[in-house]
Design a protein around this motif. Structure first.
Motif, mmCIF file in Angstrom:
data_model
loop_
_atom_site.group_PDB
_atom_site.id
_atom_site.type_symbol
_atom_site.label_atom_id
_atom_site.label_comp_id
_atom_site.label_asym_id
_atom_site.label_seq_id
_atom_site.Cartn_x
_atom_site.Cartn_y
_atom_site.Cartn_z
ATOM 1 N N GLU A 143 -3.878 -3.336 2.149
ATOM 2 C CA GLU A 143 -4.156 -4.606 1.484
ATOM 3 C C GLU A 143 -5.436 -4.486 0.667
ATOM 4 N N LEU A 152 3.493 -7.743 -2.338
ATOM 5 C CA LEU A 152 3.595 -6.761 -1.273
ATOM 6 C C LEU A 152 4.871 -5.956 -1.456
ATOM 7 N N VAL A 153 4.726 -4.638 -1.489
ATOM 8 C CA VAL A 153 5.853 -3.727 -1.693
ATOM 9 C C VAL A 153 6.221 -3.051 -0.374
ATOM 10 N N ILE A 154 7.497 -3.118 -0.017
ATOM 11 C CA ILE A 154 8.025 -2.427 1.160
ATOM 12 C C ILE A 154 8.746 -1.174 0.676
ATOM 13 N N LEU A 155 8.376 -0.017 1.228
ATOM 14 C CA LEU A 155 8.941 1.248 0.773
ATOM 15 C C LEU A 155 10.027 1.733 1.734
ATOM 16 N N ALA A 178 1.742 4.079 -2.568
ATOM 17 C CA ALA A 178 1.006 3.019 -1.872
ATOM 18 C C ALA A 178 -0.465 2.992 -2.283
ATOM 19 N N LEU A 181 -0.786 1.610 -5.823
ATOM 20 C CA LEU A 181 -0.605 0.162 -5.811
ATOM 21 C C LEU A 181 -1.865 -0.537 -5.323
ATOM 22 N N SER A 187 -0.468 -4.966 -2.390
ATOM 23 C CA SER A 187 -0.313 -4.561 -0.996
ATOM 24 C C SER A 187 0.979 -3.760 -0.817
ATOM 25 N N SER A 188 1.032 -2.986 0.264
ATOM 26 C CA SER A 188 2.256 -2.243 0.554
ATOM 27 C C SER A 188 2.385 -2.009 2.050
ATOM 28 N N TYR A 189 3.616 -1.814 2.483
ATOM 29 C CA TYR A 189 3.888 -1.424 3.863
ATOM 30 C C TYR A 189 4.898 -0.287 3.842
ATOM 31 N N ARG A 190 4.518 0.817 4.479
ATOM 32 C CA ARG A 190 5.425 1.961 4.615
ATOM 33 C C ARG A 190 5.487 2.330 6.096
#
Length: 417
Positions: A143, A152-155, A178, A181, A187-190
């Motif tokens: 974040e 927010l990007v989910i990979l 990520a 970004l 934000s991102s979640y991997r």
């Protein structure tokens, strides 16, 4: 992804002798890879293990591994879960976990070389576990501390037992994405794919729903239902298999945008056969004529009316179950993608031999009248969106690189639009 080397699939569930076991594993690895003393290393095996691996076979192991992964260099770190010890190790060609399992008498009962498994550190503030069906997905949430764009990007991974970075050799494309970004306020979640973190949760009855789709949807729902992210746009990015399945993910996820990176539009079995044909053409010693004909026979059978849910997996491509393939045989991505009514971004590399330009053209033709669909073709990029030169081949994955800046800029532009 290289095949997992396993000498025996026998596990126990014991919790003692932690420090001794670590030291025993250290000694075993030193004997095997540095001293080349297979005779002494063999004495570390439990009698049950010795039944499956003769001293003569074990003696040839170091040379086999050296041919596949290069010379052993060192152990980077050691992690453990119960009786399983993961020695994260560096070889010349790539980094892998040497997985060793012990009996209650501290004898080795299991020995594997497997893709690296991430273990969250207690002080890692980016670590986040999200419940998905019967398991917890272990992942990394990044974040921005400033310039937060409320996106927010989910990979979502491609095929194989990928970790959260989608590590292949020295390359970590999901980490590259990520971190880029994050620098742009996104934000991102991997997360570690369940076939990496919880392989026991994937069985003969599992399909791509259990492997990929449900986890992507559950992660999306977690953030949509989290008060902290109520004002965020949720974007789902899928690579390869993840992009191929994106229309199915979109049916349940209701995200704001979708990104398709190197997603095949054709049936997976046809893509696999084409890959075998290509690899055979550039290196018959790697994929032989026999390998090619075997794959062709299995794909022809899968595409015929003879295939059914009772078909043994040994008769099917990649030795995947009939249930797994039945789902994909029935799946029509080019029809399903027409139901998505939010912005989509399709990206394809011109040097990708796994998913080729033909798939990109099929997506583009299907959505030619959809003004919400954007398409970008990057001629120098391979399957991981890293620039490559020469003839595309599996050797590209052994060369360290980073996801292309031009693609990353276009991705950010699409997300922020």
């Amino acid at each position: 992804m290289k095949k997992i080397l396993s000498l025996v699939l026998f596990f126990t569930a014991l919790f003692s002798f932690a420090q001794n076991r670590k030291e025993i594993g250290d000694q075993f690895i030193k004997l095997l890879f540095i001293d080349n003393n297979t005779e002494k290393a063999y004495t570390f095996f439990d009698p049950e293990m010795a039944k499956h691996v003769t001293p003569e076979v074990f003696k040839t192991l170091p040379e086999q591994l050296e041919g596949q992964f290069g010379n052993f260099k060192n152990v980077i770190e050691v992690n453990n879960e119960s009786d399983a010890y993961y020695y994260y190790s560096e070889f010349e060609k790539e980094k892998l976990d040497i997985l060793i399992n012990f009996t209650d008498s501290n004898k080795i009962i299991g020995f594997f070389l497997v893709p690296h498994k991430n273990f969250d550190k207690p002080d890692d503030k980016t670590a986040l576990r999200i419940k998905s069906d019967s398991i917890e997905l272990k992942g990394t949430l990044l974040e921005p501390e400033e310039n937060n764009q409320k996106k927010l990007v989910i990979l979502v991974h491609g095929s194989g037992a990928s970790d959260r970075d989608e590590t292949i050799g020295e390359n970590k494309p999901f980490r590259d994405i990520a971190e880029y970004l994050l620098k742009n306020g996104i934000s991102s979640y991997r997360y570690d794919k369940r076939t990496n973190s919880n392989p026991e949760a994937f069985n003969e009855k599992s399909t791509v729903e259990q492997e990929t789709i449900n986890d992507a949807v559950n992660v999306s729902n977690y953030f949509k239902n989290n008060e902290k992210f109520k004002d965020y746009q949720i974007i789902i990015l899928g690579h390869s298999l993840g992009a191929y399945l994106m229309p199915k993910i979109a049916e349940k996820a209701n995200a704001s945008k979708y990104v398709f990176m190197a997603g095949n539009a054709r049936p997976l079995q046809d893509v696999l056969l084409r890959q075998f044909e290509y690899l055979h053409s550039i290196d018959p010693s790697n994929v032989s004529e026999k390998d090619l004909q075997d794959m062709k026979k299995k794909v022809d059978f899968l595409n015929s009316k003879k295939f059914n849910l009772n078909t043994p997996k040994e008769e099917l491509p990649m030795v995947l179950s009939a249930a797994y393939w039945k789902y994909l045989v029935d799946y029509k991505p080019l029809e399903s993608v027409k139901l998505i009514k939010v912005p989509m971004f399709f990206a394809q590399g011109g040097m990708d031999y796994q998913v080729i330009a033909k798939d990109y053209v099929l997506w583009k033709e299907q959505l030619k009248n959809n003004k919400l669909a954007e398409f970008k073709f990057y001629q120098p990029l391979g399957h991981l969106f890293i620039k490559i030169s020469g003839t595309p081949s599996p050797k590209n994955y052994e060369i360290k690189g980073n996801v292309d800046g031009g693609f990353l800029k276009d991705l950010v532009q699409f997300i922020l639009k």
